[in-house]
Every structure is written in C-alpha cells, then in structure tokens.
Design an enzyme around this catalytic site. Structure first.
Site, short mmCIF file in Angstrom:
data_model
loop_
_atom_site.label_atom_id
_atom_site.label_comp_id
_atom_site.label_asym_id
_atom_site.label_seq_id
_atom_site.Cartn_x
_atom_site.Cartn_y
_atom_site.Cartn_z
N TYR A 1 -8.24 0.22 -3.38
CA TYR A 1 -7.18 0.83 -4.19
C TYR A 1 -6.27 -0.29 -4.72
O TYR A 1 -6.41 -1.46 -4.36
CB TYR A 1 -6.37 1.83 -3.36
CG TYR A 1 -5.82 1.21 -2.11
CD1 TYR A 1 -4.62 0.51 -2.12
CD2 TYR A 1 -6.53 1.26 -0.91
CE1 TYR A 1 -4.13 -0.11 -0.99
CE2 TYR A 1 -6.05 0.64 0.24
CZ TYR A 1 -4.85 -0.04 0.18
OH TYR A 1 -4.38 -0.67 1.30
N THR B 1 1.58 -4.30 4.26
CA THR B 1 1.45 -4.53 5.71
C THR B 1 0.91 -5.92 6.05
O THR B 1 1.07 -6.37 7.18
CB THR B 1 0.53 -3.48 6.35
OG1 THR B 1 -0.78 -3.58 5.77
CG2 THR B 1 1.08 -2.08 6.18
N ASP B 2 0.27 -6.58 5.07
CA ASP B 2 -0.41 -7.84 5.43
C ASP B 2 0.55 -8.94 5.87
O ASP B 2 0.20 -9.75 6.73
CB ASP B 2 -1.27 -8.32 4.24
CG ASP B 2 -2.49 -7.43 4.05
OD1 ASP B 2 -2.82 -6.68 4.99
OD2 ASP B 2 -3.10 -7.47 2.97
N GLU C 1 -0.54 -29.41 26.92
CA GLU C 1 -1.77 -29.97 26.36
C GLU C 1 -1.51 -31.19 25.47
O GLU C 1 -2.44 -31.79 24.95
CB GLU C 1 -2.51 -28.90 25.56
CG GLU C 1 -3.10 -27.79 26.42
CD GLU C 1 -4.22 -28.29 27.33
OE1 GLU C 1 -4.86 -29.30 27.01
OE2 GLU C 1 -4.45 -27.64 28.38
N LYS D 1 0.14 -7.67 13.03
CA LYS D 1 -0.91 -6.77 12.57
C LYS D 1 -2.17 -7.08 13.37
O LYS D 1 -2.66 -8.21 13.33
CB LYS D 1 -1.15 -6.95 11.06
CG LYS D 1 -2.05 -5.90 10.46
CD LYS D 1 -2.11 -6.01 8.93
CE LYS D 1 -2.86 -4.82 8.36
NZ LYS D 1 -2.91 -4.84 6.89
N THR E 1 0.82 -1.21 0.00
CA THR E 1 0.00 0.00 0.00
C THR E 1 0.85 1.26 0.00
O THR E 1 0.46 2.29 -0.55
CB THR E 1 -0.93 -0.02 1.23
OG1 THR E 1 -1.84 -1.09 1.08
CG2 THR E 1 -1.70 1.27 1.39
C1 SIN Z 1 -1.10 -3.05 2.79
O1 SIN Z 1 0.03 -2.84 2.38
O2 SIN Z 1 -1.53 -2.38 3.77
C2 SIN Z 1 -2.02 -4.08 2.25
C3 SIN Z 1 -1.57 -4.70 0.99
C4 SIN Z 1 -0.29 -5.44 1.14
O3 SIN Z 1 -0.04 -6.04 2.18
O4 SIN Z 1 0.47 -5.44 0.17
#
Ligand code: SIN
Length: 359
Positions: free
Chosen positions: A56, A122-123, A316, A195, A42
């Site tokens: 997007y 971010t993923d 466990e 995340k 992103t």
């Molecule tokens: C992001 O970057 O926030 C989402 C898409 C990705 O992980 O490339």
C-alpha cells in the site's frame, strides 16, 4: 439568644443546600485539549483494496481525515490537528525532527494544550519517540502512535490506536512519564520500545524490560516508570539547533572489514556507533578503524546487535584506554540519537559515557 441560634442554623442549612444544588448542577468534567501532529506513515496510508496489507502507499491522508475518521475522539478530548510532514517514516530526517520537537515544545508551553499525539510511521517510530523524550521540555503527555495496517484495510488498527493515544495524551496519569508509544492497547516507554516484527499488530515491545502499562476501557493503567532522565530533567535543548551532528552506525558480522568505518569517516562523521556482536565486541579490522577514527576526534560508542542487555564498559574492549563509550542498554539506533545530542554539548569521551549512563 435562641432566635439568633435558629437564624444562624437556617443560614448554614441554606448555604449547604445551595452548595448541593451547585454541585448537582455542575457541568460534566472538562475535556482535555489534545493536539494531533501528523507526520505520515501507514496510519495515514491507502491500499488498493480492503485486503491490501502490504504494498500500500503510506502517508496519503491528511491529519483532518485521520481526526474525522474517528468521531469518537470528540467524546474524550477537544482535538485539533496540524500536518508536520507527510512521509513514510524511513524518510524521517533531522529537519523534520527539529521542526516537530520545536512545535511540540511551543504547544506544550501553552495552557490551552494538555497533551500531544504524534501520528507516525512505525518503522522509525521508536527513534522519533526517543529523540522527543530527550528534548521535550514539559511533563505534559506526548504520545506517538502508528498503525500496522492502513485505514483502507479490513481490521485496520489505526482508529483504536489513535483513540487510545488521545485518551492517554489527555490523562493526568500520563504526566511526567516521558514520551510514550501507544499501540495495540499497550503503553511503551520511548527509551525501551522497539519494533520486533515486520508485520504483526503487537510488534511494539520493550523486550525483557516490559511495557509501562495498558489501555483498557478508555483508561490508562500504569505499572512502572522509566528510571532514566527525560523531558524536564534532560539537559538537551533544540531551541538553537538547525541540524544535528552526523553520527553513523556500523553493523558487525562474521568476516567484517573496516570499509564502512573508513567510509563514514571520509564522509564527515562526528560520531560512530558500532552495533557490535555479543557484548559490543569489536572484530580486529573494525577496532583498528575505530581507533584511527577516535584519534581524529570522532566519538565512538559500542552498542550491541543482540537487542538486549547492558554493553559493559571495559568489557569486550578497554574503553578507558581507547576513549570509547559503552551504550548501556540502548540499541544502536537509539545510541545514535543520544550520541548526536551529546555531541551538541561535548566531545569528551568521559562526558559522553556519563550521558549514556544517565539517559
Ligand atoms: C508503517 O507505518 O507501518 C510503515 C511505513 C512507515 O514507517 O512509514
């Protein structure tokens, strides 16, 4: 005698004066050399309008556009960029990881590079961060950064995140801290960061264990360090690797069956991480399938879907008897990375458990 004393005194004064002039004329502190390696996400995305914060396209702008978009970077570092990949991070692969890790090690071995920033979606940023944390062979800072809003959106977060990350990567304080994720003014350690929210800007946290520090007014402030082995202390080496062993994750839930475990075994898994319920508990069908898999030489690690806490060895499940390992506090996606790297060295369950206690 008196004349010689006066001459000596004048010489000392002259020396002190010239040193003072020298200090006063000294050039301002040298800027660090920071390399930016772009992978997509992103932070390099583009939306249809300034209000587009969902729907997007990720991974559009190249690295030079990211650098030129933040002219302030030039005030804090000598920056240059390289494009490693241009992908949304859900498409991250072993091949990109190996290419990235090898390039990071190559660059950090040079005296001309003081630190590295990796721009990333971010993923899966936490996975790439932990992978690099285990295979980078340098104590120079490596900082991974992303954004929750594309640069085309109102109040986009990428520019400030990138600015802070470049400062962090160029700072002496960040040396030896392992790979870090720097977003929303927070510095997170690669091992603990995850995340925690699908959309909020402060999504990156190390739940319960906390941030390493903060970025404020162009400076890194650290309050703690990771206690686990990383970078220069790590035994893992990617130099001769062309791929990583297949390790899959099985997710437990009520009424779970053994189908997923059997499918992964049939597909050639060398290791399986079970995202168990609670303290890594195994439902009977899953446990039976994992026992069968282990008997075929597949490494089994019990993790937890809770996201926090230690998975207790022999808690466990009787790991000693079943030849399983417990993931300690690693979440399933990070346990998968450590198991892949562990399998490049050993298939011995006791050794694998030792690795999970140490990293
Ligand atoms: C992001 O970057 O926030 C989402 C898409 C990705 O992980 O490339």
């Amino acid at each position: 005698m008196k004349k010689r004393y006066v001459t000596l005194l004048s010489l000392v004064c002259l020396l002190m004066f010239s040193m003072q002039v020298g200090f006063a004329a000294e050039t301002p502190a040298k800027l660090p050399n920071v390399k930016i390696l772009a992978t997509g996400g992103t932070i390099a995305g583009s939306g249809a309008s300034s209000t587009t914060t969902v729907g997007y396209t990720a991974a559009v702008f190249p690295v030079d556009a990211l650098i030129n978009g933040v002219p302030e970077l030039k005030q804090v570092a000598n920056v240059s960029g390289e494009q490693i990949s241009q992908i949304a991070s859900e498409n991250m692969t072993n091949q990109v990881w190996l290419k990235l890790a090898k390039r990071v090690n190559e660059l950090l071995a040079s005296d001309d590079v003081d630190g590295i920033v990796v721009t990333h979606g971010t993923d899966t940023i936490e996975e790439t961060a932990y992978f690099l944390n285990l295979v980078v062979k340098s104590n120079k800072p490596v900082v991974i950064v992303g954004a929750m809003r594309p640069p085309t959106a109102m109040s986009a977060d990428g520019a400030m995140n990138l600015y802070n990350s470049v400062i962090l990567a160029g700072s002496k304080e960040a040396r030896g801290k392992g790979v870090m994720v720097c977003m929303n003014d927070a510095i997170n350690g690669a091992r603990e960061v995850t995340k925690t929210n699908t959309a909020l800007l402060d999504t990156f946290r190390a739940p319960e264990l906390g941030y390493l520090g903060y970025m404020q007014a162009g400076k890194a402030h650290f309050y703690k360090e990771s206690t686990r082995k990383h970078t220069t202390k790590s035994e893992f080496d990617v130099r001769n690797l062309t791929d990583l062993p297949q390790v899959d994750i099985v997710y437990e839930h009520a009424n779970v069956s053994r189908v997923a475990v059997d499918a992964f075994v049939a597909a050639g898994a060398k290791g399986i991480v079970c995202a168990g319920v609670g303290d890594g508990s195994l439902a009977n069908p899953v446990k039976d399938a994992l026992v069968d898999a282990q008997k075929q030489g597949i490494a089994i690690v019990r993790s937890s879907r809770t996201g926090n806490g230690i998975v207790a060895r022999n808690g466990e499940a009787n790991d000693d008897a079943l030849h399983f390992s417990a993931s300690d506090t690693l979440n399933p996606q990070k346990a998968r990375i450590l198991l892949m790297l562990a399998l490049t060295k050993t298939n011995d369950p006791a050794e694998i458990q030792r690795i999970f206690w140490e990293y």
